[in-house]
Each structure stands twice: as structure tokens, then as C-alpha cells.
Scaffold this active site. Structure first.
Site, PDB file in Angstrom:
ATOM      1  N   HIS A 153      -0.071  -6.747   5.789  1.00  5.60           N
ATOM      2  CA  HIS A 153      -1.081  -7.804   5.647  1.00  5.60           C
ATOM      3  C   HIS A 153      -2.445  -7.320   6.140  1.00  5.60           C
ATOM      4  O   HIS A 153      -2.695  -7.168   7.334  1.00  5.60           O
ATOM      5  CB  HIS A 153      -0.630  -9.043   6.449  1.00  5.60           C
ATOM      6  CG  HIS A 153      -1.525 -10.215   6.254  1.00  5.60           C
ATOM      7  ND1 HIS A 153      -2.395 -10.660   7.221  1.00  5.60           N
ATOM      8  CD2 HIS A 153      -1.710 -11.019   5.185  1.00  5.60           C
ATOM      9  CE1 HIS A 153      -3.068 -11.707   6.753  1.00  5.60           C
ATOM     10  NE2 HIS A 153      -2.656 -11.945   5.527  1.00  5.60           N
ATOM     11  N   GLY A 154      -3.343  -7.059   5.175  1.00  7.51           N
ATOM     12  CA  GLY A 154      -4.590  -6.351   5.458  1.00  7.51           C
ATOM     13  C   GLY A 154      -5.465  -7.010   6.497  1.00  7.51           C
ATOM     14  O   GLY A 154      -6.012  -6.332   7.378  1.00  7.51           O
ATOM     15  N   THR A 180       0.822  -1.201   0.000  1.00 13.57           N
ATOM     16  CA  THR A 180       0.000   0.000   0.000  1.00 13.57           C
ATOM     17  C   THR A 180       0.868   1.269   0.000  1.00 13.57           C
ATOM     18  O   THR A 180       2.030   1.194   0.379  1.00 13.57           O
ATOM     19  CB  THR A 180      -0.822  -0.098   1.300  1.00 13.57           C
ATOM     20  OG1 THR A 180      -1.522  -1.316   1.256  1.00 13.57           O
ATOM     21  CG2 THR A 180      -1.739   1.037   1.532  1.00 13.57           C
ATOM     22  N   ARG A 220     -12.827  -8.948  -2.347  1.00  9.26           N
ATOM     23  CA  ARG A 220     -12.171  -8.866  -1.026  1.00  9.26           C
ATOM     24  C   ARG A 220     -11.901  -7.405  -0.668  1.00  9.26           C
ATOM     25  O   ARG A 220     -11.423  -6.629  -1.487  1.00  9.26           O
ATOM     26  CB  ARG A 220     -10.873  -9.657  -1.056  1.00  9.26           C
ATOM     27  CG  ARG A 220     -10.031  -9.568   0.226  1.00  9.26           C
ATOM     28  CD  ARG A 220      -8.975  -8.501   0.151  1.00  9.26           C
ATOM     29  NE  ARG A 220      -8.010  -8.583   1.240  1.00  9.26           N
ATOM     30  CZ  ARG A 220      -7.014  -7.716   1.423  1.00  9.26           C
ATOM     31  NH1 ARG A 220      -6.863  -6.698   0.591  1.00  9.26           N
ATOM     32  NH2 ARG A 220      -6.186  -7.848   2.434  1.00  9.26           N
ATOM     33  N   ILE A 221     -12.203  -7.031   0.542  1.00 14.78           N
ATOM     34  CA  ILE A 221     -11.934  -5.673   1.027  1.00 14.78           C
ATOM     35  C   ILE A 221     -10.944  -5.781   2.182  1.00 14.78           C
ATOM     36  O   ILE A 221     -11.144  -6.582   3.102  1.00 14.78           O
ATOM     37  CB  ILE A 221     -13.245  -4.984   1.465  1.00 14.78           C
ATOM     38  CG1 ILE A 221     -14.174  -4.841   0.246  1.00 14.78           C
ATOM     39  CG2 ILE A 221     -12.959  -3.623   2.100  1.00 14.78           C
ATOM     40  CD1 ILE A 221     -15.582  -4.399   0.591  1.00 14.78           C
ATOM     41  N   THR A 256       0.416  -0.179   6.358  1.00 15.18           N
ATOM     42  CA  THR A 256       0.661  -1.000   5.173  1.00 15.18           C
ATOM     43  C   THR A 256       1.038  -2.404   5.638  1.00 15.18           C
ATOM     44  O   THR A 256       1.576  -2.567   6.727  1.00 15.18           O
ATOM     45  CB  THR A 256       1.797  -0.401   4.318  1.00 15.18           C
ATOM     46  OG1 THR A 256       2.237  -1.392   3.377  1.00 15.18           O
ATOM     47  CG2 THR A 256       3.003   0.042   5.133  1.00 15.18           C
TER      48      THR A 256
HETATM   49  N1  GLY Z   1      -2.678  -3.530   3.246  1.00 16.36           N
HETATM   50  C1  GLY Z   1      -3.155  -3.833   1.961  1.00 16.36           C
HETATM   51  C2  GLY Z   1      -4.080  -4.937   1.915  1.00 16.36           C
HETATM   52  O1  GLY Z   1      -3.822  -5.999   2.474  1.00 16.36           O
HETATM   53  O2  GLY Z   1      -5.104  -4.791   1.304  1.00 16.36           O
END
Ligand code: GLY
Length: 308
Positions: free
Chosen positions: A224-225, A171, A199-200, A222
Site C-alpha cells: 500500500h503505497g 509492484t 497519483r504518485i 511493495t
Molecule cells: N506500492 C505501489 C503503489 O501503491 O503505488
């Protein structure tokens, strides 16, 4: 108040071949945002401009160069927050626009809602005069390669320390304080390579990817979402500062706590309301740059600081 601006270009196991491009890109982005601040512009306009600079740049996973979902499509997300009144704007599942962050900013200023997604976000953007582009025009060769690599193993969570993520995360974000003391934060992403359609992630979710409060500071995250959103990473950092931590300490403590609890990596950039800087990442690398008191500092490796 002396304006301050900091940007990041994504945390992850960034390959050596992409280090210089990312460093050049974060320096260009921070200079773009700083120019607005030096001309008396607002923190909101500065963070938007810095993020646009990285959305235009193939070296970053946002705008052009965003990673691809399992069907080989770009689906982008962005959020922006104003620390003066806690106004927010966010968008998700954006496929046909060059600058998701500008649509998010328009949601902040022109919509009674906070987060618009998919067809609704597209309709809103068109009504506000944003031009569509062919979705394929946003796809870079690097993003195609990252999806090919993902399809060989199909494992999420390969962003653990020491495990390569093939450039599948990363990100971009910016945090600024303007001459009036207003804090703003903007974050934009293509998400994770090989993500499910629809996916969000963390980036459009206020408190996870983005948070700003003039009384405390601002954070953009930024990494692992799914882990960042479970941990509400941006808001966790803000709460530590509210309780008395420095920006540096709060960022380090929260990033490390998320990583040890959830075994995935992340990074964050932070400014306190007084302009103290925090930068931390548990991934191998994270490109960052900031300008404070006319000095531009930047880096990408742990414990590395260059002066431009
Ligand atoms: N941080 C970005 C994502 O995993 O969507």
C-alpha cells in the site's frame, strides 16, 4: 564477494489463479538478473534486467499488465539506486513506454536530476532514444477486471489483512550485490487500481520504494503505497540494519511496525551488504525468489520456501 540477487513480484491478496504465473515469473526474473552477475556484470544492470523481465510479464503490476487509474489509463512509476555513490534515477506518470525501469536507469546515468515525471519524463525518454508504444498496448484483461472490481466499492485501504484487493497492487523489485560488492535496487509499478489520475505512490520515492547503500544493504518494497511512503519503509529497514539488526529481523520489524501503525499491508526484500537475505510481508501473499551460492529459493506463502 559472491554475487547475490533477490526479486519480488508484489505483495497483496493474490488470487489462487495467479499464484503459479507469479512463481514462474519471479524465477525467470531472478535467473535473468543472475546471468548478468555471473558474467561479471554490474548489480545495476542485473536489477534492471530482472525488473524488465517482470515488466514484460502480464502476471505483474508493472510495464505490460500495470493496473489502471480511474480513467482506465496506465500510469507507471519506477526507481533505481546505486549503493556505491547513492546515485538515483526515478520516473513517474509514464504512459507510453514498455520499460519505465530503463528510463529510470537513464535518469540515473544521464540526467542531473533524480526524478522526472509526466511530459518531462516522456521528453527525456524520447531524447534518449526510447520508443513510444500505444498506451492501450500496455493494458491487460486482468487490469481491466481489477478496475471493474474496484469501481464496485471505490475504497482504498482494502488491502488490510484478510480483505481482498482484487489484484490492484503488486509492484515488482530486485536487489543485487555484484562481484565488486556494489549494491543496487530497482522497483517498478503500475500503482494501485482505481488511483486518481496523477497519483504518485511510494515506488519512485527514494527511501520509500527503493534504497541502496554499499555500506549497509539494499531494499525494495511493495504494498500500500500511501502507507509505505508515510513510513519511509525502505529507509526504515536500512536504518535498522545500520544499527545492528540482521536483514531478516530488520525487514520483519519494519514491515510489521508499518502495518500496525497504519493498518495497511506491505512487503519488502532486503540484502545486507554482506549478502544476508531478508523477506517479509504482512499481506496474504508475496512472490519472491533469490539466488545465493548457486541455489535458487522461492515462495509466495508465509513460511514457504521451495528450492528449484
Ligand atoms: N506500492 C505501489 C503503489 O501503491 O503505488
Amino acid at each position: 564477494m559472491h554475487p547475490v540477487i533477490i526479486v519480488h513480484g508484489g505483495a497483496g491478496d493474490i488470487p489462487d489463479s495467479r499464484v503459479q504465473g507469479k512463481l514462474d515469473g519471479v524465477k525467470a526474473a531472478v535467473l535473468t538478473g543472475n546471468k548478468i552477475l555471473q558474467q561479471g556484470g554490474s548489480a545495476l544492470d542485473a536489477v534492471e534486467a530482472a525488473v524488465i523481465s517482470m515488466e514484460n510479464d502480464e502476471y505483474f503490476n508493472a510495464g505490460y499488465g500495470s493496473v489502471l487509474n480511474l480513467c482506465g489509463e496506465v500510469e507507471m512509476e519506477a526507481s533505481i539506486m546505486c549503493g556505491k555513490n547513492l546515485d538515483v534515477g526515478a520516473v513517474t506518470l509514464i504512459k507510453e513506454f514498455e520499460h519505465p525501469i530503463s528510463i529510470a536507469h537513464k535518469v540515473l546515468t544521464d540526467s542531473p536530476h533524480s526524478l522526472l515525471g509526466g511530459e518531462g519524463a516522456k521528453l527525456f525518454a524520447i531524447q534518449k532514444g526510447f520508443a513510444t508504444v500505444p498506451p492501450d498496448s500496455l493494458i491487460s484483461d486482468n487490469a481491466k477486471h481489477a478496475l471493474e472490481e474496484f469501481l464496485k466499492h471505490r475504497e482504498f485501504g482494502r488491502t488490510e489483512i484478510g480483505v481482498k484487493d482484487e489484484g490492484g497492487v503488486g509492484t515488482v523489485g530486485a536487489v543485487a550485490i555484484d562481484s565488486k560488492g556494489n549494491v543496487a535496487v530497482a522497483t517498478s509499478t503500475g500503482g494501485m487500481s482505481g488511483k486518481a489520475v496523477g497519483r504518485i505512490g511510494d515506488t519512485p520515492q527514494i527511501g520509500s520504494g527503493t534504497y541502496a547503500d554499499n555500506h549497509i544493504g539494499g531494499v525494495s518494497t511493495t504494498g500500500h503505497g500511501e502507507s509505505i511512503l508515510k513510513y519511509c519503509l525502505a529507509h526504515s529497514i536500512i536504518k535498522l540494519i545500520e544499527r545492528g539488526s540482521t536483514a531478516k529481523n530488520a525487514t520483519e520489524v519494519a514491515v510489521n511496525a508499518m502495518t500496525s501503525r497504519l493498518n495497511n499491508t506491505a512487503g519488502a526484500i532486503t540484502l545486507s551488504a554482506t549478502g544476508d537475505v531478508g523477506i517479509n510481508f504482512s499481506s496474504k501473499r508475496m512472490a519472491w525468489a533469490f539466488i545465493k551460492e548457486a541455489k535458487l529459493l522461492y515462495g509466495i506463502e508465509r513460511d514457504q520456501i521451495f528450492e528449484a
